[in-house]
Design an enzyme around this catalytic site. Structure first.
Site: not given
Ligand code: 3HC
Ligand code: NAI
Length: 699
Positions: A104, A124
């Site tokens: 975004e 999301e």
């Molecule tokens: N917020 C906070 N912590 C996050 C995070 C996030 N969005 N995404 C990942 N983390 C943290 C994980 O909890 C993990 O923490 P830990 O090491 O303490 O367990 C660390 O980051 C590493 O994450 P992964 O083990 O998942 O690492 P990968 O390299 O396998 O994957 C990634 C990386 C593809 C970025 C994956 O973490 C992911 O898919 N994250 C979520 C992405 C997501 O859902 N984004 C949307 C968020 S909601 C949003 O943006 C709302 C908006 O529209 C208003």
């Protein structure tokens, strides 16, 4: 701490977000971006701006850890609007993943430059919410409503090349990313601002039929989920409203999703699945063993599927069988599986041959002497397992890991037959083993730490969700399935029809009811298990009617009749009056006056049984966390993810209420099967939840 820093490159300001591990949009990042934009807007030494990220990835989204806390200004939608409104060109430099709020922010920028390996997405929906910082309004404008709705509803990570074809990415560079972004920014200076939000959509082409088609196409996979319908409504708004109104609608629907309990449940699952590899006694420093070659014993239902997991990631496999015929049959099933994928266009004929080339069949144990890991998947009897492990002990090289895929048997007893119990553990795959994501990693009493650590890592390598369980009958998943099945079966003998029990649990969100599941797995499996147990060890009232069906040849779907009947070549269960006659006779024999049982009572009994057994498992230390149990149930048994697994579901009811309900059942149905788990009682009395338990025991 500063998470957004500025460096000057000529007259281009490069803002670098540095907020490990994934540059999430925590308050400090939003604040940093917003105040930099304000300052740069009036800074005469700056003509253009680049937003880039340090570390492994571009911004991966909002900070999920901040969800639930009171929102702090500046809010993300305002930051994105502020970026888009800038008069000076703003360019996003994308590497890694630009996800959710990250995409975004990038869509708020006027240009997007990426490296080839970058991916973008709006995931999301997997967190029970929707893109709430303009994503549902800007993505349809730039990529077209069809691509946008696909991305928003699937949450998939779209590769840079595909995003380029959608117009979401302007340029893919194979050079230095930030330099390429600076060059783009310099070229844009003096041109009219290029704002995604100002793109017009041809609304005519995306009328009600388009959205009806979308709803129909996702109905099955989104059954029971709250957010997907709201995502669709947002895109409808994007197509029919001006940006400002669409953004307002997005905000309202975002709030609806955020308040719905499903959002909390799905976010719980997000973190639960990231907790599973935190295991007492195992650290990054714990040594790992090299797994370059795997042996599998038994090429039956499980063996072939297990082997495919390794071949798929390039690890060669040797499969051992007792007879050539069984081996050929097993390898043939594997080939057919790959050919089915090829027919769907997922593999080429060449890839199928390449994968088959990873398999070697053998009838001789000596051919396993170079394997680093050997997994046994033979018949489920202790005697045969012991014979196999004695052979393995003889031929396996020192340091090889020896695993059993047993569903129920005592892994300590299996380990004890070898001279190297420290190398032995359980690796319990789920059927079909090449498809199901769950892997229970059974830590036996003497399993060495490096063996366990290796298998936890290996689960990730073969793309499984590996949950560590302790040794007990059925480990985590199957142990809990037993009281769940018992209550479902008791409901039938007390008055519910099988299809009513199934409908109640299906409507709760399970992929199928327990009666249909029994028919699919084979009703005779439970029958044989009970024969081995002795009548004093199970609830005969629950199963005598089932056993009569098996004795009459009704073994389930595989023979066209079980608890239901099936038309030739059709897997749809159909209620059978003959079965009802048996049930009614058995009820009468037991002196039970059959009464209708409301669906919510059926669900409650089954869920309480599941939760209570889960609490016993947790209290006995057979699972490290309540959230691990949730991961098992969601990934192995189809428990609705949007309810967050049985233990999270218990927390939403409140453990005091759960405990009171179990005591009520004890009173009503007798104490034999309704003994509250000591841990449940303790937590309920202390006013705590399973989440509290996990937090307090996290260290
Ligand atoms: N917020 C906070 N912590 C996050 C995070 C996030 N969005 N995404 C990942 N983390 C943290 C994980 O909890 C993990 O923490 P830990 O090491 O303490 O367990 C660390 O980051 C590493 O994450 P992964 O083990 O998942 O690492 P990968 O390299 O396998 O994957 C990634 C990386 C593809 C970025 C994956 O973490 C992911 O898919 N994250 C979520 C992405 C997501 O859902 N984004 C949307 C968020 S909601 C949003 O943006 C709302 C908006 O529209 C208003
Ligand atoms: P299966 O009966 O389909 O296959 C077993 C295979 O092992 C047969 O091909 C048989 O020829 C072979 N075999 C038997 N004894 C052998 C020996 N001494 N040496 C080499 N091969 C031998 O059984 P299935 O369903 O694959 O189950 C295997 C194991 O996996 C069991 O322990 C079972 O409990 C477990 N399991 C089964 C699941 C399922 O859904 N079927 C799910 C999870 C675990």
């Amino acid at each position: 701490m500063t998470t957004v820093s500025k460096t000057m490159h000529g007259r281009v300001a490069v803002l670098t977000v540095d907020n490990p591990p994934v540059n999430a949009l925590s308050h400090s990042v939003r604040d940093g971006l917003s105040s930099q934009m304000t300052a740069l807007a009036s800074d005469d030494s700056v003509d253009a701006i680049v937003i880039a990220c340090a570390g492994r990835t571009f911004i991966a989204g909002a900070d999920i850890r901040e969800f639930g806390a009171p929102p702090k200004e500046p809010h993300l939608p305002d930051v994105v609007n502020q970026i888009e409104a800038m008069e000076k060109p703003v360019v996003a430099a994308i590497h890694g993943t630009a996800l959710g709020g990250g995409l975004e922010v990038a869509l708020g920028c006027h240009y997007r430059v990426a490296v080839e390996s970058a991916k973008v997405g709006l995931p999301e929906v997997h967190l029970g919410i929707l893109p709430g910082a303009g994503g549902t309004q800007r993505l349809p404008r730039i990529a077209g409503p069809a691509n946008a709705i696909d991305a928003i509803l699937s949450g998939r990570h779209v590769k840079a090349r595909e995003a380029l074809s959608w117009g979401v990415i302007d340029e893919i560079t194979d050079g230095d990313l930030v330099e390429a972004a600076i060059a783009t920014a310099e070229k844009a200076v003096g041109k009219a601002p290029r704002r995604t939000g100002e793109i017009e959509i041809d609304g005519e082409a995306f009328g009600p039929e388009f959205f009806a088609g979308v709803r129909k196409s996702v109905a099955k996979q989104t059954r029971g989920y709250f957010a997907p319908e709201r995502c669709i409504q947002c895109v409808e708004a994007a197509v029919s409203m001006p940006l400002a109104e669409g953004l307002k609608r997005e905000r309202e629907l975002f709030q609806e999703c955020a308040k719905n309990p499903q959002a909390k449940a799905l976010q719980h699952m997000f973190f639960a699945e990231r907790q599973i590899s935190r295991i007492p006694g195992i650290t990054k420093e714990t040594p790992r063993r090299d797994i370059k070659k795997v042996g599998i014993i038994g090429a039956g239902t499980m063996g072939g599927g297990i082997a495919m997991n390794f071949a798929n990631v390039g690890i060669p496999v040797t499969i051992l069988e007792v007879q050539q015929e069984a081996l050929d049959r097993g390898l043939d099933v594997v080939r057919k599986n790959y050919e089915r994928s090829a027919a769907k266009g997922k593999l080429t004929a060449e890839q199928v041959e390449g994968l088959m080339g990873q398999f070697t069949g053998t009838l001789s144990y000596d051919d396993l002497s170079d394997c680093d890991l050997i997994i046994e998947a033979v018949f489920e009897t202790m005697e045969i397992k012991k014979k196999v492990f004695t052979e393995l002990d003889r031929v396996a090289k020192p340091g090889a890991i020896l695993a059993s895929n047993t569903s129920y048997l005592d892994v300590d007893e299996i380990a004890a037959i070898t001279k190297r119990p420290e190398d032995v553990l359980g690796l319990h795959f789920f059927s079909p083993a090449n498809v199901m994501r769950l892997l229970e990693i059974v830590r036996a009493e003497k399993t060495a730490d490096d063996v366990l650590a290796t298998c936890v890592d290996l689960a990730k390598t073969i793309r499984k969700v590996g949950v560590v369980a302790g040794v007990c009958h059925g480990f985590i998943g199957n142990r809990m399935l037993s009281p769940y099945g018992r209550e479902a079966s008791l409901a039938v003998i007390e008055g519910a029809k099988p299809e009513e029990v199934d409908a109640a649990l299906y409507n709760f969100g399970m992929p199928m009811g327990p009666m249909t599941m029994s028919d699919m797995a084979g009703v005779d499996i439970g029958y044989l298990n009970r024969q081995g147990m002795g009548r004093e060890n199970y609830e005969t009232k629950a199963y005598d009617w089932v056993d009569r069906l098996v004795e009459a040849g009704r073994k389930g779907l595989k023979v066209g009749k079980g608890i239901y009947k099936y038309a030739e070549g059709d897997r749809t269960p159909q209620p059978d009056p003959e079965v009802m006659a048996v049930i009614e006779e058995e009820s009468a024999k037991l002196g039970i006056e059959r009464k209708p049982i409301p669906a919510e009572d059926i669900v409650e009994r089954c869920m309480m049984a599941l939760i209570n057994e889960g609490a016993k498992i947790l209290g006995e230390g057979k699972a490290y966390r309540a959230s691990d149990i949730d991961v098992v149930y969601v990934n192995g048994y189809g428990y609705p993810r949007y309810r967050g697994g049985p233990m999270h579901y218990a927390d939403t009811i409140g453990l005091k209420n759960v405990y009171a309900k179990i005591m009520e059942f004890q009173e009503k149905f007798g104490p034999r099967w309704w003994q509250p788990a000591p841990l449940l009682k303790e937590l309920a009395e202390a006013g705590k939840s399973f989440a509290d338990y996990d937090r307090e025991n996290a260290g």
